[in-house]
Design an enzyme around this catalytic site. Structure first.
Site, PDB file in Angstrom:
ATOM      1  N   PHE A 252       0.821  -1.205   0.000  1.00 24.50           N
ATOM      2  CA  PHE A 252       0.000   0.000   0.000  1.00 24.50           C
ATOM      3  C   PHE A 252       0.856   1.256   0.000  1.00 24.50           C
ATOM      4  CE2 PHE A 252      -3.080  -2.963   1.861  1.00 24.50           C
ATOM      5  CZ  PHE A 252      -4.259  -2.591   1.210  1.00 24.50           C
ATOM      6  N   ASP A 253       0.489   2.191  -0.860  1.00 17.59           N
ATOM      7  CA  ASP A 253       0.980   3.545  -0.742  1.00 17.59           C
ATOM      8  C   ASP A 253       0.368   4.103   0.540  1.00 17.59           C
ATOM      9  OD1 ASP A 253       1.988   6.132  -1.503  1.00 17.59           O
ATOM     10  OD2 ASP A 253      -0.017   6.623  -2.237  1.00 17.59           O
ATOM     11  N   LEU A 254       0.925   5.188   1.056  1.00 16.74           N
ATOM     12  CA  LEU A 254       0.384   5.795   2.281  1.00 16.74           C
ATOM     13  C   LEU A 254      -0.453   7.033   1.962  1.00 16.74           C
ATOM     14  CD1 LEU A 254       0.117   6.031   5.341  1.00 16.74           C
ATOM     15  CD2 LEU A 254       2.387   7.118   5.385  1.00 16.74           C
ATOM     16  N   ASP A 255       0.195   8.104   1.502  1.00 19.72           N
ATOM     17  CA  ASP A 255      -0.508   9.358   1.228  1.00 19.72           C
ATOM     18  C   ASP A 255      -1.473   9.205   0.057  1.00 19.72           C
ATOM     19  OD1 ASP A 255       0.970  10.522   3.223  1.00 19.72           O
ATOM     20  OD2 ASP A 255       2.368  11.550   1.878  1.00 19.72           O
TER      21      ASP A 255
ATOM     22  N   VAL B 198      -1.006  -1.094  -4.369  1.00 15.85           N
ATOM     23  CA  VAL B 198      -2.221  -0.270  -4.346  1.00 15.85           C
ATOM     24  C   VAL B 198      -1.822   1.181  -4.110  1.00 15.85           C
ATOM     25  CG1 VAL B 198      -4.446   0.129  -3.230  1.00 15.85           C
ATOM     26  CG2 VAL B 198      -3.535  -2.208  -3.394  1.00 15.85           C
TER      27      VAL B 198
END
Length: 219
Positions: free
Chosen positions: A9-12, A166
């Site tokens: 997963f990306d964060l921002d 993602v």
């Protein structure tokens, strides 16, 4: 749809909405440097790409100015901006469901790893992840491809099937393709449908619940 054993997963713009904190931090840096203020739409372009790239490409700064801008940015961000941030509705339920179904969850963000860990711990999301991979404060390992490669190596995941990235921006999709893994572009973040399609996202997810379905092979 394929069932993915590991989900990066990306964060921002994917797990949390960091808009206010990033916009305020960039505005603070530009003000400290005596540079023109930018509109909110322009400041939103800083969300997703590596910070150095943002100042270099969006503000036209040279390397010395980029380093100065990053220092000012962090002056505000470390004190206030890091927590001017909210978790998207449904994200924790998504992480819980995926973990309950045996998925290995990993964060792969261009944000410095130390900040990513602080944010995820602050919002009590860190326990869901097997590993939190991010960039370095010195600007190294900041492209999404580099971070994904680092995350895969740390978690001993072979490139190819069984793993998906993602994210909400083209950098996530391009980085995933560069490392030979599938990608899901989320439409509730900061990237447009056109941006994600042009980058070559394998699947688009309009809502958080759609990410869950795709990662479980039901989408």
């Amino acid at each position: 749809m394929e069932k993915y054993a590991s989900v990066l997963f990306d964060l921002d713009g994917t797990l949390t909405d960091p808009g206010k904190g990033i916009r305020n931090s960039v505005a603070y840096a530009l003000d400290k440097m005596g540079l023109p203020k930018q509109a909110q739409q322009e400041l939103n372009l800083f969300i997703g790409p590596p910070l150095q790239e943002g100042f270099r490409r969006l503000c036209g700064l040279d390397e010395k100015q980029v380093n100065e801008a990053v220092a000012y940015y962090r002056e505000y961000y470390q004190e206030k901006g890091i927590f001017e941030n909210v978790v998207y509705p449904g994200v924790e339920q998504m992480l819980q469901t995926l973990k309950n179904n045996g998925r290995r969850l990993i964060v792969a963000t261009s944000k410095p790893e130390v900040y990513a860990r602080q944010i995820l711990e602050h919002f009590c999301l860190a326990p869901y992840f097997a590993y939190i991979a991010g960039g370095n404060l010195d600007g190294s390992r900041c492209t999404k491809s580099e971070v994904i490669r680092y995350a895969l190596e740390k978690c001993r995941i072979k490139k190819g099937t069984g793993c998906v990235m993602v994210g909400d921006r083209k950098h996530d999709i391009i980085g995933a393709k560069g490392e030979g893994i599938a990608s899901v572009g989320v439409l509730y973040g900061y990237g447009s449908r056109e941006e994600l399609v042009m980058a070559g996202a394998d699947v688009l997810a309009e809502y958080v619940k759609d990410v869950t379905a795709v990662c479980l092979g039901n989408g």
